[in-house]
Enzyme design. Structure first.
Site, PDB file in Angstrom:
ATOM      1  N   HIS A  38      -4.614  -7.921   0.228  1.00 42.65           N
ATOM      2  CA  HIS A  38      -3.946  -6.634   0.376  1.00 42.65           C
ATOM      3  C   HIS A  38      -3.171  -6.496   1.691  1.00 42.65           C
ATOM      4  O   HIS A  38      -2.097  -5.903   1.720  1.00 42.65           O
ATOM      5  CB  HIS A  38      -4.999  -5.531   0.281  1.00 42.65           C
ATOM      6  CG  HIS A  38      -4.447  -4.153   0.238  1.00 42.65           C
ATOM      7  ND1 HIS A  38      -3.753  -3.650  -0.847  1.00 42.65           N
ATOM      8  CD2 HIS A  38      -4.471  -3.137   1.147  1.00 42.65           C
ATOM      9  CE1 HIS A  38      -3.390  -2.405  -0.612  1.00 42.65           C
ATOM     10  NE2 HIS A  38      -3.803  -2.068   0.597  1.00 42.65           N
TER      11      HIS A  38
ATOM     12  N   ASP B 124       0.849  -1.189   0.000  1.00 43.10           N
ATOM     13  CA  ASP B 124       0.000   0.000   0.000  1.00 43.10           C
ATOM     14  C   ASP B 124       0.891   1.248   0.000  1.00 43.10           C
ATOM     15  O   ASP B 124       1.862   1.308  -0.748  1.00 43.10           O
ATOM     16  CB  ASP B 124      -0.967  -0.044   1.193  1.00 43.10           C
ATOM     17  CG  ASP B 124      -2.133   0.932   1.056  1.00 43.10           C
ATOM     18  OD1 ASP B 124      -3.152   0.557   0.447  1.00 43.10           O
ATOM     19  OD2 ASP B 124      -2.028   2.065   1.550  1.00 43.10           O
TER      20      ASP B 124
ATOM     21  N   TYR C   1      -3.669  11.157   0.858  1.00 49.34           N
ATOM     22  CA  TYR C   1      -4.099  10.910  -0.521  1.00 49.34           C
ATOM     23  C   TYR C   1      -4.086  12.210  -1.329  1.00 49.34           C
ATOM     24  O   TYR C   1      -3.633  12.237  -2.474  1.00 49.34           O
ATOM     25  CB  TYR C   1      -5.491  10.279  -0.537  1.00 49.34           C
ATOM     26  CG  TYR C   1      -5.478   8.818  -0.172  1.00 49.34           C
ATOM     27  CD1 TYR C   1      -5.558   7.830  -1.150  1.00 49.34           C
ATOM     28  CD2 TYR C   1      -5.370   8.415   1.153  1.00 49.34           C
ATOM     29  CE1 TYR C   1      -5.521   6.487  -0.832  1.00 49.34           C
ATOM     30  CE2 TYR C   1      -5.337   7.071   1.494  1.00 49.34           C
ATOM     31  CZ  TYR C   1      -5.412   6.112   0.495  1.00 49.34           C
ATOM     32  OH  TYR C   1      -5.360   4.774   0.834  1.00 49.34           O
TER      33      TYR C   1
END
Length: 486
Positions: A462, A255, A405
Site C-alpha cells: 500500500h 490511498d 473519512y
C-alpha cells in the site's frame, strides 16, 4: 351527360390542385423535418462524446464566515519545522507513563498491534529516537505554506539541481493518504528530481516535485467547517498549482491521494497532462461486474482478465470480502464517530503509534499478520516509522485526519459529484501485489477511459513510495515517457 360529368371534372381538378399543394408543402416540410431530426442526432452524438467534468466551484474552510471585502493573502511563505525541549520532554513523560495490556500467547498481529513488540518500539522511541535529528531530515527539502480558501496549506517543492540541455522538467504533484504524510515521498523525490545520479537516466524525463499535506494532516491547517471532502481538496490543490505558476502538470497518488488526484483529473482535465495511480477506486457495480467475477475464475479471457488478475483476485470471497473486512474496521469508526476514538489517540503517543504502525504492517504485506513484530522492520526503519507518527503527534492532527473519512464516506457513493464522471486524461496504473484490493485493467476501464500503462508490479504494498521508491519511480517515468510521445 356533360352536366353530370362536369362536377366530377371540377372535383378531379380540385383534387389535383390539393395534391399539388400538399406535395409542394412536403417538398418544404420533409427536408425541414429531416434537417431537424439530423440536427438532433448530431447534437446527441456530440453530447455523448462531450467530456463531463466536476464543477470546480469554490469554498471557505476558515473559522467563522468568509470575509466579504478582504482579499485572501496569496503569498507563498517559506516554512520550517521546529521543535523544543518542552515538546520533547512532554513526549518522554507520556511514553514513560504508558500502560500496556498483556499479550495473548501466539496472537502475533492477529488482534492488532502486538503488545510485547509495542513495548520495544516505545523503549526505542524514548531512549534512542532523536526527534531533533529527524526534524533536520524533514527540513532538508524546501517547505512552504500558502493560504487557500481560508486555511494554510503546507507543501514541499523540490526542483532538480541540474537539468541537462534539451531535457524538459515536468511538474509532478504527489499526494499522500492516511495514515501517511508528505514524508512518505522523501525516498522517491531524489529519484525523480535527480534520476541520473540514481541510475535512472535512460530517458529525457526529470521532475520538479510538489508534495502538499492534505488539509487536516500534518502541517496543513485543519478545516473549521463541515463537509471538507476529496473534491474540495482537489480544488484547493488545483489552486495551489496555479498559484505556483503551472498551467499543466502530472499527478500521482495512492490511498486518499488517488481519489484526490482522480477528482483533479475529473475537475480540470485540460490542466492534467497525465494521472499516475498506485491504488484505484472503482465503486460502480452491476450485472456486468457480477458476470465478470463469476466467469473470471474459470474463463478469465472471456471477461478480459489475465492470469495475474486471477491470481491476485481469487478466491474472490476471501481476498475481496473477508480480508478487506479484517483490515477495514478502522474505516467504519472514522467514517462515523472519528472524534470519539480520536481523542484518546491525540492524548496518548503510545496509542497513536500502535494505531498508525499497525497499518504499516499488514498493509505492506498481508502475511505480516503472523509475525510477532508485524514485519515492520523488514521494510522500514523505526526512525522512518516514528518520524511519520511524530508528524501526527506534534501537530495534533490525528482527529482532523480521521474526520476526512466521515466527510467522504458518510454519503451515498452513487450520489457524489464524481460518481458518474469518467477520467479521460492519460492514466497510468501501478498494481502492487500486496495492495489491499486488486482492480484488473478490465474493471479500471469502466472509470479510466484512457489507460496508457498498466503495470503488474513485482513486489510491494500500500505504501509504495515509502516501501519501493525505485520501482514506483521507474513506473512513473515509463508512463510519462509514453504520454510525452503521444
Amino acid at each position: 351527360m356533360w352536366q353530370k360529368s362536369l362536377p366530377n371534372a371540377w372535383e378531379s381538378i380540385f383534387s389535383w390542385i390539393r395534391s399539388f399543394e400538399y406535395s409542394q408543402k412536403n417538398a418544404v416540410l420533409v427536408p425541414a423535418a429531416a434537417l431537424g431530426v439530423g440536427g438532433m442526432l448530431v447534437y446527441w452524438l456530440r453530447s455523448r462524446h462531450k467530456i463531463k467534468t466536476i464543477e470546480m466551484g469554490d469554498g471557505w474552510w476558515g473559522s467563522g464566515e468568509r470575509p466579504l471585502k478582504v482579499k485572501e493573502d496569496e503569498s507563498i511563505r517559506p516554512f520550517k519545522i521546529e521543535t523544543s525541549d518542552k515538546e520533547i520532554e512532554d513526549l518522554h513523560r507520556r511514553l514513560e507513563q504508558a500502560r500496556y495490556t498483556p499479550q495473548l500467547e501466539g496472537a502475533a498481529f492477529h488482534y492488532g498491534f502486538n503488545s510485547n513488540y509495542l513495548q520495544k518500539v516505545v523503549a526505542y522511541w524514548r531512549n534512542q529516537f532523536d526527534w531533533r535529528k529527524q526534524v533536520e531530515v524533514l527540513n532538508k527539502y524546501p517547505h512552504f505554506q500558502t493560504t487557500i480558501e481560508g486555511i494554510d496549506i503546507h507543501f514541499i517543492h523540490v526542483k532538480p539541481s541540474y537539468v541537462p540541455h534539451g531535457r524538459a522538467v515536468q511538474p509532478l504533484l504527489m499526494v499522500h493518504g492516511w495514515p501517511g504524510s508528505f514524508y512518505e515521498f522523501y525516498k522517491i523525490i531524489p529519484l525523480l528530481t535527480e534520476p541520473a545520479e540514481h541510475g535512472l537516466n535512460e530517458g529525457d524525463v526529470v521532475f520538479e516535485v510538489i508534495c502538499p499535506s492534505i488539509p487536516g494532516y500534518g502541517f496543513s491547517e485543519a478545516p473549521h467547517q463541515k463537509g471538507f471532502d476529496t473534491i474540495a481538496t482537489a480544488r484547493i490543490f488545483h489552486k495551489l498549482m496555479n498559484r505556483l505558476g503551472f498551467k499543466e502538470y502530472y499527478l500521482q497518488g495512492g490511498d486518499w491521494g488517488s481519489r484526490i488526484t482522480t477528482n483533479m483529473a475529473q475537475m480540470l482535465p485540460q490542466s492534467v497532462k497525465g494521472l499516475h495511480l498506485n491504488l484505484i477506486f472503482v465503486s460502480r457495480q452491476g450485472l456486468r461486474r457480477m458476470i465478470s467475477v463469476m466467469l473470471g475464475a474459470y474463463v478469465p479471457w472471456l471477461v478480459g482478465l489475465t492470469r495475474e488478475d486471477v491470481r491476485r483476485t481469487y478466491p474472490f470471497i476471501q481476498k475481496n470480502i473477508y480480508e478487506l473486512l479484517r483490515e477495514s474496521g478502522y474505516l467504519h469508526i472514522q467514517a462515523t464517530k472519528p472524534d470519539t476514538a480520536g481523542c484518546g489517540l491525540n492524548d496518548s503517543p503510545v496509542g497513536l503509534a500502535a494505531y498508525i504502525l499497525e497499518k504499516f504492517s499488514t498493509w505492506t504485506d498481508k502475511s505480516f499478520l503472523h509475525k510477532d513484530d508485524g514485519g515492520l522492520e523488514s521494510k522500514y526503519t523505526l526512525d522512518e516509522l516514528l518520524t511519520n507518527v511524530m508528524i501526527y503527534w506534534v501537530t495534533s492532527s490525528i482527529v482532523s485526519s480521521m474526520r476526512f473519512y466521515k466527510e467522504n464516506i458518510s454519503k451515498d457513493p452513487g450520489l457524489t459529484a464524481d460518481a458518474r464522471v469518467g477520467v479521460y486524461v492519460p492514466t497510468g496504473i501501478a498494481a502492487f501485489p500486496q495492495e489491499l484490493v486488486h482492480i484488473p485493467r478490465a474493471w479500471a476501464k469502466e472509470i479510466f477511459k484512457n489507460i496508457i500503462t498498466y503495470s503488474y508490479m513485482p513486489r510491494g504494498g500500500h505504501f509504495a513510495a515509502f516501501e519501493e521508491p525505485k520501482l514506483l519511480a521507474q513506473d512513473i517515468m515509463h508512463f510519462v515517457r509514453k504520454v510525452e510521445q503521444l
